[in-house]
Design a protein around this motif. Structure first.
Motif, PDB file in Angstrom:
ATOM      1  N   SER A 300       0.827  -1.268  -0.048  1.00  0.00           N
ATOM      2  CA  SER A 300      -0.285  -0.090  -0.028  1.00  0.00           C
ATOM      3  C   SER A 300       0.690   1.406   0.003  1.00  0.00           C
ATOM      4  N   CYS A 301       1.874   1.259   0.784  1.00  0.00           N
ATOM      5  CA  CYS A 301       3.053   2.363   0.835  1.00  0.00           C
ATOM      6  C   CYS A 301       3.670   2.591  -0.266  1.00  0.00           C
ATOM      7  N   GLY A 304       1.127   3.784  -2.728  1.00  0.00           N
ATOM      8  CA  GLY A 304       0.497   5.283  -2.220  1.00  0.00           C
ATOM      9  C   GLY A 304       1.792   6.286  -2.226  1.00  0.00           C
ATOM     10  N   GLN A 305       3.076   6.009  -2.147  1.00  0.00           N
ATOM     11  CA  GLN A 305       3.880   6.885  -2.045  1.00  0.00           C
ATOM     12  C   GLN A 305       4.217   7.635  -3.755  1.00  0.00           C
ATOM     13  N   ILE A 308       0.837   9.974  -4.295  1.00  0.00           N
ATOM     14  CA  ILE A 308       0.625  11.059  -3.432  1.00  0.00           C
ATOM     15  C   ILE A 308       1.971  11.949  -4.164  1.00  0.00           C
ATOM     16  N   LEU A 342       3.819  11.779   5.580  1.00  0.00           N
ATOM     17  CA  LEU A 342       2.405  11.232   5.372  1.00  0.00           C
ATOM     18  C   LEU A 342       2.158   9.791   5.266  1.00  0.00           C
ATOM     19  N   LEU A 343       3.344   8.996   4.656  1.00  0.00           N
ATOM     20  CA  LEU A 343       3.300   7.511   4.910  1.00  0.00           C
ATOM     21  C   LEU A 343       3.268   7.145   6.293  1.00  0.00           C
ATOM     22  N   LEU A 345       2.504   8.419   9.116  1.00  0.00           N
ATOM     23  CA  LEU A 345       1.322   9.063  10.079  1.00  0.00           C
ATOM     24  C   LEU A 345       0.105   8.094   9.518  1.00  0.00           C
ATOM     25  N   GLY A 346      -0.122   8.050   7.810  1.00  0.00           N
ATOM     26  CA  GLY A 346      -1.128   7.139   7.457  1.00  0.00           C
ATOM     27  C   GLY A 346      -1.101   5.686   7.702  1.00  0.00           C
ATOM     28  N   ALA A 347       0.187   5.236   7.709  1.00  0.00           N
ATOM     29  CA  ALA A 347       0.269   3.713   7.966  1.00  0.00           C
ATOM     30  C   ALA A 347      -0.079   3.464   9.396  1.00  0.00           C
ATOM     31  N   TRP A 349      -1.828   5.244  11.592  1.00  0.00           N
ATOM     32  CA  TRP A 349      -3.308   5.210  11.788  1.00  0.00           C
ATOM     33  C   TRP A 349      -4.051   3.849  11.378  1.00  0.00           C
ATOM     34  N   TRP A 350      -3.659   3.639  10.216  1.00  0.00           N
ATOM     35  CA  TRP A 350      -4.514   2.400   9.663  1.00  0.00           C
ATOM     36  C   TRP A 350      -4.058   1.209  10.385  1.00  0.00           C
TER      37      TRP A 350
END
Length: 377
Positions: A300-301, A304-305, A308, A342-343, A345-347, A349-350
């Motif tokens: 995902s990262c 996602g990177q 983004i 962002l990666l 923090l987002g990872a 949280w998820w």
């Protein structure tokens, strides 16, 4: 078992994957932030300072990711053998899904996707690993010889002026998302050339990962510590100085720099990071938890990177390159920091809320779907 959490996960593996993903972004971010677009990145650095800054990530973390992919494949094989399942069996379905995912990623998001050739190499390596240690060593040596020969030919061509690194005037249109997609398809052969070039290297790194797992390189044990020290010595003690020399030697040594020295450094990173993780006895801090989360949601990262960075940098998005690209390396480093944050923090949280990353969850469903059988009436 030594080197494992009680849950059965290898202690250092998620951290290594997280570092590899963020490091790969460190290479790709130069593509996104080049004022001339993705094609401009292929022309290389504009000076020694930029060249050394690119060297920090160039090739190393992609090589580390390849080694880790080989380790993951070997873990899957070991699990199948322990359960008495046929190998490669359903693993080939994994490779097929990865190929589809990589193709979509290439067409829709990122022209330098690695998932497609990972899928190809994983099929070959799956069969080799299933044949035992002797076959693994033979294929590893054979692939290494082929790779060295190819790098040698390319380097001789560059030294003789018979080859160039300018990308052949490759022009990728980023004025609109659909135009960008069409541009990738128009240049599909040129954009996939590196993937073909590194197939022998990827085979070496995948098989090396399988060998290192079997040898105990990720274990928190006496033999694991010895192997980690050796990896650091050869990878960082010898590989890193060579990497600096080939970087400063100029574009003619590009293939040696990226495809020989950088992978050697990757083995040093594997040993050093693993040793560091095993020495951290205290409760993980915010940064380590974030990196671990990125590693657990690595697919995902990775996707996602690139998404983004595309939205932030390209003309069809916010076009930050058009506004701040004149800042040069400062802008590039800043963009890497922003996307990395962002990666992380987002990872984090998820992964506090779900067992798998979003892409991993869809991928797992697709992998399991054909294996389900209707209940007997």
């Amino acid at each position: 078992m030594s080197g494992l959490h009680t849950s059965g996960r290898i202690a250092a593996l998620d951290v290594l994957r997280g570092v590899a993903i963020l490091g790969t972004l460190g290479t790709n971010i130069w593509i996104f932030t080049d004022p001339a677009g993705p094609g401009g990145f292929l022309r290389g650095a504009s000076g020694y300072g930029e060249a050394l800054l690119r060297m920090v990530s160039n090739g190393k973390f992609l090589a580390l990711l390849s080694i880790l992919f080989g380790i993951g494949l070997a873990v899957q094989h070991r699990s199948a053998v322990r359960r008495g399942q046929r190998w490669p069996g359903w693993y080939l379905w994994r490779s097929a899904l990865l190929m589809v995912e990589g193709a979509l990623h290439f067409v829709l998001i990122f022209e330098f996707d690695v998932l497609m050739f990972y899928a190809l190499v994983s099929v070959l390596v799956a069969f080799v690993v299933g044949r035992g240690a002797r076959a693994v060593r033979g294929w590893l040596i054979g692939a290494a010889v082929v790779h060295l020969a190819v790098v040698g030919v390319v380097t001789l061509g560059l030294l003789a002026g018979q080859a160039s690194l300018d990308g052949g005037g490759l022009a990728i249109d980023t004025s609109g998302w659909w135009a960008h997609v069409q541009s990738r398809l128009d240049h599909v052969v040129a954009l996939r050339l590196e993937a073909v070039f590194v197939l022998p290297l990827s085979t070496v790194l995948f098989l090396a990962g399988a060998v290192l797992l079997r040898a105990g390189a990720l274990e928190d044990s006496a033999r694991g510590h010895r192997l980690q020290r050796r990896l650091v010595w050869w990878g960082l003690g010898a590989g890193l100085p060579l990497n600096v020399l080939t970087t400063l030697a100029g574009g003619a040594w590009f293939a040696v720099d990226r495809y020989l020295c950088a992978p050697l450094v990757a083995f040093g990173l594997l040993g050093g990071i693993t040793a560091l993780v095993h020495r951290m006895r205290a409760e993980p801090g915010v940064l380590r938890r974030g990196v671990t989360s990125v590693g657990r949601a690595a697919l995902s990262c990775y996707i996602g990177q690139n998404l983004i960075a595309s939205v932030l940098c390209y003309r069809w998005g916010l076009d930050l390159v058009g506004r701040f690209g004149h800042l040069g390396v400062w802008f590039t480093v800043g963009m890497w920091a922003v996307v990395s944050a962002l990666l992380l923090l987002g990872a984090s949280w998820w992964m506090r809320r779900f067992h798998r990353g979003p892409v991993e969850a869809v991928w797992h469903w697709a992998y399991r779907a054909p294996q389900r059988r209707p209940a007997a009436v």
